[in-house]
Design an enzyme around this catalytic site. Sequence first.
Site, PDB file in Angstrom:
ATOM      1  N   ASN A 181       0.860  -1.178   0.000  1.00 24.29           N
ATOM      2  CA  ASN A 181       0.000   0.000   0.000  1.00 24.29           C
ATOM      3  C   ASN A 181       0.897   1.229   0.000  1.00 24.29           C
ATOM      4  O   ASN A 181       1.513   1.563   1.010  1.00 24.29           O
ATOM      5  CB  ASN A 181      -0.900  -0.016   1.246  1.00 24.29           C
ATOM      6  CG  ASN A 181      -1.755   1.234   1.361  1.00 24.29           C
ATOM      7  OD1 ASN A 181      -1.890   2.007   0.414  1.00 24.29           O
ATOM      8  ND2 ASN A 181      -2.342   1.435   2.526  1.00 24.29           N
ATOM      9  N   TRP A 182       0.957   1.916  -1.151  1.00 22.36           N
ATOM     10  CA  TRP A 182       1.842   3.068  -1.269  1.00 22.36           C
ATOM     11  C   TRP A 182       1.275   4.321  -0.609  1.00 22.36           C
ATOM     12  O   TRP A 182       1.960   5.319  -0.491  1.00 22.36           O
ATOM     13  CB  TRP A 182       2.143   3.338  -2.748  1.00 22.36           C
ATOM     14  CG  TRP A 182       3.143   2.392  -3.337  1.00 22.36           C
ATOM     15  CD1 TRP A 182       3.660   1.275  -2.751  1.00 22.36           C
ATOM     16  CD2 TRP A 182       3.764   2.490  -4.617  1.00 22.36           C
ATOM     17  NE1 TRP A 182       4.563   0.659  -3.582  1.00 22.36           N
ATOM     18  CE2 TRP A 182       4.638   1.380  -4.749  1.00 22.36           C
ATOM     19  CE3 TRP A 182       3.658   3.382  -5.676  1.00 22.36           C
ATOM     20  CZ2 TRP A 182       5.406   1.168  -5.895  1.00 22.36           C
ATOM     21  CZ3 TRP A 182       4.418   3.162  -6.825  1.00 22.36           C
ATOM     22  CH2 TRP A 182       5.283   2.074  -6.930  1.00 22.36           C
ATOM     23  N   LYS A 183       0.006   4.282  -0.226  1.00 25.14           N
ATOM     24  CA  LYS A 183      -0.643   5.417   0.428  1.00 25.14           C
ATOM     25  C   LYS A 183      -0.468   6.676  -0.440  1.00 25.14           C
ATOM     26  O   LYS A 183      -0.512   6.592  -1.654  1.00 25.14           O
ATOM     27  CB  LYS A 183      -0.113   5.586   1.853  1.00 25.14           C
ATOM     28  CG  LYS A 183      -0.244   4.299   2.674  1.00 25.14           C
ATOM     29  CD  LYS A 183       0.080   4.476   4.128  1.00 25.14           C
ATOM     30  CE  LYS A 183      -0.080   3.158   4.865  1.00 25.14           C
ATOM     31  NZ  LYS A 183       0.130   3.302   6.327  1.00 25.14           N
ATOM     32  N   HIS A 231      -9.348   0.755   5.444  1.00 26.48           N
ATOM     33  CA  HIS A 231      -8.066   0.991   6.103  1.00 26.48           C
ATOM     34  C   HIS A 231      -8.274   1.943   7.279  1.00 26.48           C
ATOM     35  O   HIS A 231      -9.099   2.848   7.220  1.00 26.48           O
ATOM     36  CB  HIS A 231      -7.063   1.578   5.115  1.00 26.48           C
ATOM     37  CG  HIS A 231      -5.653   1.568   5.620  1.00 26.48           C
ATOM     38  ND1 HIS A 231      -5.174   2.504   6.511  1.00 26.48           N
ATOM     39  CD2 HIS A 231      -4.615   0.721   5.363  1.00 26.48           C
ATOM     40  CE1 HIS A 231      -3.909   2.239   6.778  1.00 26.48           C
ATOM     41  NE2 HIS A 231      -3.540   1.170   6.107  1.00 26.48           N
ATOM     42  N   GLU A 245      -6.687   4.378   8.303  1.00 33.15           N
ATOM     43  CA  GLU A 245      -6.492   5.795   7.995  1.00 33.15           C
ATOM     44  C   GLU A 245      -7.719   6.386   7.315  1.00 33.15           C
ATOM     45  O   GLU A 245      -8.014   7.571   7.478  1.00 33.15           O
ATOM     46  CB  GLU A 245      -5.238   5.962   7.131  1.00 33.15           C
ATOM     47  CG  GLU A 245      -3.971   5.700   7.929  1.00 33.15           C
ATOM     48  CD  GLU A 245      -2.764   5.323   7.103  1.00 33.15           C
ATOM     49  OE1 GLU A 245      -1.720   5.029   7.705  1.00 33.15           O
ATOM     50  OE2 GLU A 245      -2.856   5.325   5.854  1.00 33.15           O
ATOM     51  N   GLU A 295      -4.642  -5.189  10.722  1.00 32.46           N
ATOM     52  CA  GLU A 295      -3.642  -4.161  10.951  1.00 32.46           C
ATOM     53  C   GLU A 295      -3.920  -3.456  12.282  1.00 32.46           C
ATOM     54  O   GLU A 295      -4.754  -2.540  12.343  1.00 32.46           O
ATOM     55  CB  GLU A 295      -3.665  -3.122   9.823  1.00 32.46           C
ATOM     56  CG  GLU A 295      -3.180  -3.643   8.487  1.00 32.46           C
ATOM     57  CD  GLU A 295      -2.782  -2.506   7.563  1.00 32.46           C
ATOM     58  OE1 GLU A 295      -1.667  -2.563   7.017  1.00 32.46           O
ATOM     59  OE2 GLU A 295      -3.561  -1.563   7.398  1.00 32.46           O
ATOM     60  N   GLY A 346       3.187   1.923  10.941  1.00 28.20           N
ATOM     61  CA  GLY A 346       4.179   2.968  10.788  1.00 28.20           C
ATOM     62  C   GLY A 346       4.887   3.388  12.056  1.00 28.20           C
ATOM     63  O   GLY A 346       5.623   4.371  12.075  1.00 28.20           O
ATOM     64  N   SER A 406       4.059  -2.338  10.368  1.00 25.87           N
ATOM     65  CA  SER A 406       5.507  -2.337  10.572  1.00 25.87           C
ATOM     66  C   SER A 406       6.159  -3.656  10.156  1.00 25.87           C
ATOM     67  O   SER A 406       7.076  -4.145  10.822  1.00 25.87           O
ATOM     68  CB  SER A 406       5.857  -1.994  12.031  1.00 25.87           C
ATOM     69  OG  SER A 406       5.424  -0.687  12.354  1.00 25.87           O
ATOM     70  N   GLY A 456       3.165  -1.201   4.183  1.00 23.44           N
ATOM     71  CA  GLY A 456       3.121   0.208   3.850  1.00 23.44           C
ATOM     72  C   GLY A 456       4.448   0.715   3.334  1.00 23.44           C
ATOM     73  O   GLY A 456       4.840   0.450   2.200  1.00 23.44           O
ATOM     74  N   GLY A 457       5.176   1.446   4.169  1.00 16.74           N
ATOM     75  CA  GLY A 457       6.401   2.107   3.739  1.00 16.74           C
ATOM     76  C   GLY A 457       7.429   1.189   3.110  1.00 16.74           C
ATOM     77  O   GLY A 457       8.136   1.586   2.172  1.00 16.74           O
TER      78      GLY A 457
END
Length: 247
Positions: A9-11, A90, A92, A160, A166, A206, A227-228
């Site tokens: 997920n590049w957000k 998600h 967020e 999640e 993150g 993470s 994610g990141g």
Amino acid sequence: MRTKLAAGNWKMNGLTQALSELSGMEEAAKGASEVLICPPFTLVGAAANVAKGIAIGGQDCHAESSGAHTGDVSAAMLKDCGATHVIVGHSERRTDHDERDEDVRAKCAAAWGAGLVVVLCVGESLDEREASNTLDIIGGQLAKSVPDGATGHNLVIAYEPIWAIGTGKVPTTDQIGEVHDFMRARLEKRFGEGVGRSVRLLYGGSVKPSNAAEIFAVSNVDGALVGGASLKAADFVPIIDALNAAP
């Protein structure tokens, strides 16, 4: 036998040049696991055109197929530009846009109607975890967010924990296993053993090359929503490789 899934997920990250990272993931994507990248809306069509052996998805969709919803994107639009999957629910989105379980359920139904595979996210806050309410929260989200008609072909569930996204904090393997075993049992009870066992369950929060193998060895963990660490092939490929090597 469930095919394992490494989803990225590049957000709200990535300009056109970021698509070059996909080529660095292609060799790893030839392994036993499926690989999915969900870039921002602006890159979905271009990513679908250049990706080889990598599925492309959206990060959200509207519950309606069209209409006066400025700034929103429908599931049909994602499908039209080459997406095969979409993330819904998600944390967020739930937090930043006040999405309720009922909203997530409607989006999931819309995505299925457009022929997309849904990656549906559930997870508890730190306060809920510390109050020992995790399973109650996850059970409620599954019951209210997932429409009838789920199958192993149209639904993936991603656990999640909000407090781990993150932050560098990761639940223990026992905590991850407890939630994943619980989700499997709930899906089997609601949809029957066949469907319940066919839905893939991902862990997200993470996930890094250094902890991926340990997480993938946990009961009922069929992959990860990353994610990141999915933004760069150098970080994501070791995670894919760990999943390919997982039992």
